[in-house]
Write a protein that holds these residues in place. Structure first.
Motif, PDB file in Angstrom:
ATOM      1  N   PHE A  59      43.534  75.496  16.338  1.00  0.00           N
ATOM      2  CA  PHE A  59      44.656  75.259  15.433  1.00  0.00           C
ATOM      3  C   PHE A  59      45.920  75.124  16.276  1.00  0.00           C
ATOM      4  CE2 PHE A  59      48.000  77.055  12.554  1.00  0.00           C
ATOM      5  CZ  PHE A  59      47.997  76.027  11.637  1.00  0.00           C
ATOM      6  N   ALA A  60      46.594  73.975  16.179  1.00  0.00           N
ATOM      7  CA  ALA A  60      47.766  73.702  17.016  1.00  0.00           C
ATOM      8  C   ALA A  60      49.079  73.902  16.272  1.00  0.00           C
ATOM      9  CB  ALA A  60      47.699  72.277  17.551  1.00  0.00           C
ATOM     10  N   GLY A  61      49.045  73.941  14.957  1.00  0.00           N
ATOM     11  CA  GLY A  61      50.274  74.139  14.209  1.00  0.00           C
ATOM     12  C   GLY A  61      50.206  73.512  12.834  1.00  0.00           C
ATOM     13  N   ASN A  62      51.298  73.639  12.116  1.00  0.00           N
ATOM     14  CA  ASN A  62      51.372  73.192  10.744  1.00  0.00           C
ATOM     15  C   ASN A  62      52.710  72.503  10.517  1.00  0.00           C
ATOM     16  OD1 ASN A  62      50.989  72.984   7.934  1.00  0.00           O
ATOM     17  ND2 ASN A  62      51.745  75.040   7.558  1.00  0.00           N
ATOM     18  N   LEU A  63      52.664  71.289   9.997  1.00  0.00           N
ATOM     19  CA  LEU A  63      53.873  70.643   9.501  1.00  0.00           C
ATOM     20  C   LEU A  63      53.852  70.816   7.988  1.00  0.00           C
ATOM     21  CD1 LEU A  63      53.815  67.258  11.460  1.00  0.00           C
ATOM     22  CD2 LEU A  63      55.123  69.293  11.992  1.00  0.00           C
ATOM     23  N   VAL A  64      54.991  70.975   7.398  1.00  0.00           N
ATOM     24  CA  VAL A  64      55.070  71.098   5.946  1.00  0.00           C
ATOM     25  C   VAL A  64      55.757  69.854   5.400  1.00  0.00           C
ATOM     26  CG1 VAL A  64      56.024  72.422   4.026  1.00  0.00           C
ATOM     27  CG2 VAL A  64      55.135  73.613   6.041  1.00  0.00           C
ATOM     28  N   TRP A  65      55.046  69.132   4.537  1.00  0.00           N
ATOM     29  CA  TRP A  65      55.630  67.967   3.877  1.00  0.00           C
ATOM     30  C   TRP A  65      56.332  68.459   2.623  1.00  0.00           C
ATOM     31  CZ3 TRP A  65      52.332  64.051   0.693  1.00  0.00           C
ATOM     32  CH2 TRP A  65      53.187  63.144   0.051  1.00  0.00           C
TER      33      TRP A  65
ATOM     34  N   VAL B  83      55.592  70.921  16.180  1.00  0.00           N
ATOM     35  CA  VAL B  83      54.835  71.595  15.125  1.00  0.00           C
ATOM     36  C   VAL B  83      55.682  72.669  14.450  1.00  0.00           C
ATOM     37  CG1 VAL B  83      52.603  71.149  16.194  1.00  0.00           C
ATOM     38  CG2 VAL B  83      53.830  73.233  16.766  1.00  0.00           C
ATOM     39  N   ASP B  84      55.135  73.183  13.370  1.00  0.00           N
ATOM     40  CA  ASP B  84      55.755  74.259  12.601  1.00  0.00           C
ATOM     41  C   ASP B  84      57.165  73.885  12.157  1.00  0.00           C
ATOM     42  OD1 ASP B  84      53.414  75.728  12.954  1.00  0.00           O
ATOM     43  OD2 ASP B  84      54.122  76.553  14.840  1.00  0.00           O
ATOM     44  N   LYS B  85      57.270  72.713  11.550  1.00  0.00           N
ATOM     45  CA  LYS B  85      58.556  72.267  11.018  1.00  0.00           C
ATOM     46  C   LYS B  85      58.336  71.685   9.628  1.00  0.00           C
ATOM     47  CE  LYS B  85      58.894  67.497  12.543  1.00  0.00           C
ATOM     48  NZ  LYS B  85      59.726  66.516  13.175  1.00  0.00           N
ATOM     49  N   VAL B  86      59.435  71.422   8.932  1.00  0.00           N
ATOM     50  CA  VAL B  86      59.392  70.832   7.599  1.00  0.00           C
ATOM     51  C   VAL B  86      59.776  69.363   7.704  1.00  0.00           C
ATOM     52  CG1 VAL B  86      60.415  70.890   5.293  1.00  0.00           C
ATOM     53  CG2 VAL B  86      59.941  73.038   6.516  1.00  0.00           C
ATOM     54  N   VAL B  87      58.969  68.505   7.070  1.00  0.00           N
ATOM     55  CA  VAL B  87      59.221  67.071   7.039  1.00  0.00           C
ATOM     56  C   VAL B  87      59.585  66.708   5.597  1.00  0.00           C
ATOM     57  CG1 VAL B  87      58.203  64.796   7.432  1.00  0.00           C
ATOM     58  CG2 VAL B  87      57.507  66.729   8.863  1.00  0.00           C
ATOM     59  N   PRO B  88      60.890  66.488   5.308  1.00  0.00           N
ATOM     60  CA  PRO B  88      61.282  66.171   3.926  1.00  0.00           C
ATOM     61  C   PRO B  88      61.135  64.677   3.616  1.00  0.00           C
ATOM     62  CG  PRO B  88      63.231  66.462   5.288  1.00  0.00           C
ATOM     63  CD  PRO B  88      62.041  66.668   6.189  1.00  0.00           C
ATOM     64  N   LEU B  89      60.190  64.341   2.747  1.00  0.00           N
ATOM     65  CA  LEU B  89      59.948  62.947   2.354  1.00  0.00           C
ATOM     66  C   LEU B  89      59.568  62.891   0.877  1.00  0.00           C
ATOM     67  CD1 LEU B  89      57.703  61.890   5.359  1.00  0.00           C
ATOM     68  CD2 LEU B  89      59.988  61.010   4.890  1.00  0.00           C
ATOM     69  N   LYS B  90      60.172  61.984   0.144  1.00  0.00           N
ATOM     70  CA  LYS B  90      59.822  61.786  -1.263  1.00  0.00           C
ATOM     71  C   LYS B  90      58.408  61.209  -1.352  1.00  0.00           C
ATOM     72  CE  LYS B  90      63.445  62.623  -3.918  1.00  0.00           C
ATOM     73  NZ  LYS B  90      63.359  63.604  -4.967  1.00  0.00           N
ATOM     74  N   PRO B  91      57.630  61.602  -2.368  1.00  0.00           N
ATOM     75  CA  PRO B  91      56.298  61.031  -2.551  1.00  0.00           C
ATOM     76  C   PRO B  91      56.357  59.554  -2.919  1.00  0.00           C
ATOM     77  CG  PRO B  91      56.678  62.878  -4.059  1.00  0.00           C
ATOM     78  CD  PRO B  91      57.958  62.612  -3.360  1.00  0.00           C
ATOM     79  N   VAL B  92      55.226  58.881  -2.785  1.00  0.00           N
ATOM     80  CA  VAL B  92      55.101  57.487  -3.198  1.00  0.00           C
ATOM     81  C   VAL B  92      55.077  57.463  -4.727  1.00  0.00           C
ATOM     82  CG1 VAL B  92      53.574  55.474  -3.202  1.00  0.00           C
ATOM     83  CG2 VAL B  92      53.830  56.850  -1.128  1.00  0.00           C
ATOM     84  N   ILE B  93      55.933  56.649  -5.326  1.00  0.00           N
ATOM     85  CA  ILE B  93      55.915  56.487  -6.785  1.00  0.00           C
ATOM     86  C   ILE B  93      54.812  55.492  -7.101  1.00  0.00           C
ATOM     87  CG2 ILE B  93      57.221  55.778  -8.831  1.00  0.00           C
ATOM     88  CD1 ILE B  93      58.294  58.326  -7.421  1.00  0.00           C
TER      89      ILE B  93
ATOM     90  N   PRO C 181      53.701  58.939   1.708  1.00  0.00           N
ATOM     91  CA  PRO C 181      54.614  58.031   2.412  1.00  0.00           C
ATOM     92  C   PRO C 181      54.233  57.871   3.874  1.00  0.00           C
ATOM     93  CG  PRO C 181      55.710  60.103   1.888  1.00  0.00           C
ATOM     94  CD  PRO C 181      54.359  60.166   1.264  1.00  0.00           C
ATOM     95  N   ILE C 182      54.550  56.724   4.439  1.00  0.00           N
ATOM     96  CA  ILE C 182      54.208  56.418   5.828  1.00  0.00           C
ATOM     97  C   ILE C 182      54.835  57.419   6.800  1.00  0.00           C
ATOM     98  CG2 ILE C 182      56.093  54.791   6.220  1.00  0.00           C
ATOM     99  CD1 ILE C 182      54.005  53.026   7.735  1.00  0.00           C
ATOM    100  N   GLY C 183      55.932  58.033   6.418  1.00  0.00           N
ATOM    101  CA  GLY C 183      56.590  59.018   7.278  1.00  0.00           C
ATOM    102  C   GLY C 183      55.754  60.251   7.547  1.00  0.00           C
ATOM    103  N   VAL C 184      54.786  60.563   6.672  1.00  0.00           N
ATOM    104  CA  VAL C 184      53.926  61.731   6.899  1.00  0.00           C
ATOM    105  C   VAL C 184      53.074  61.527   8.150  1.00  0.00           C
ATOM    106  CG1 VAL C 184      52.035  63.114   5.958  1.00  0.00           C
ATOM    107  CG2 VAL C 184      53.973  62.536   4.511  1.00  0.00           C
TER     108      VAL C 184
END
Length: 192
Positions: A41-47, A94-104, A120-123
């Motif tokens: 386990f290398a880490g966790n990003l939070v979408w 790693v271990d950061k938050v990635v703020p992105l709106k979902p695909v409508i 979204p492609i940003g994920v």
């Protein structure tokens, strides 16, 4: 990276989606599963998907006025590495938050995207950004091909595997269209 969100287990909740059959906390189980088969386990990003848009699970159809069904406004992007591989934790922040709106995807009751759970492609870009140009990315659950499109945008190679024939065709079409748009955009930027 492995994208998953946690479910909540309550078999007696009245719901109106196929995902509501049985719910369990998946992220912890997947970390355990990947460790058992030899991955680290290398880490966790939070979408962070932002505020909930709509009320599709409001009270989960339960008439009790004080009952509130929990909705996830976030998903895990769990990062694992094979033994002896490059350090994913050194390639990706790693271990950061990635703020992105979902695909409508639903417009006036119709799924205009063609897939039930697009992201979204940003994920995938947030995970792939640290890889060297030309690196090969494998997506064993290709869906609508978002990971392949992210790889293209970052000059990476990709292989997608999808068992559903409709999603396979959707991924081929969307990735082909994206490749043409990207090629035109890159050609345009070299003119000046």
């Amino acid at each position: 990276g492995f994208n998953v969100f946690d479910y909540f287990d309550n078999e007696r909740t009245i719901t109106f989606s196929a995902m509501a059959q049985k719910r369990i906390a998946l992220s912890a189980l997947f970390v355990d599963l990947f460790r058992r088969i030899g991955f680290t386990f290398a880490g966790n990003l939070v979408w962070d998907k932002g505020d909930i848009e709509g009320k599709r699970a409001y009270n989960a159809g339960n008439a009790t006025p004080f009952y509130q069904s929990p909705l996830n406004c976030w998903e895990h992007i769990l990062l694992f590495e094979k033994p002896g591989s490059d350090r994913v934790g050194e390639l990706v922040e790693v271990d950061k938050v990635v703020p992105l709106k979902p695909v409508i995807k639903i417009v006036r009751g119709e799924n205009r995207h063609g897939h039930s759970a697009p992201f979204p492609i940003g994920v995938p870009e947030s995970v792939l950004r640290g890889l060297k140009p030309g690196a090969l990315v494998l997506d064993p659950f290709a869906g609508s091909g978002t990971t392949s499109r992210a790889a293209l945008s970052l000059d990476l190679e990709s292989v997608g595997i999808e068992q559903d024939p409709d999603y396979y065709e959707l991924a081929r079409r969307l990735t082909g269209e994206f490749a043409k748009e990207l090629e035109a955009l890159r050609a345009q930027s070299t003119l000046f």
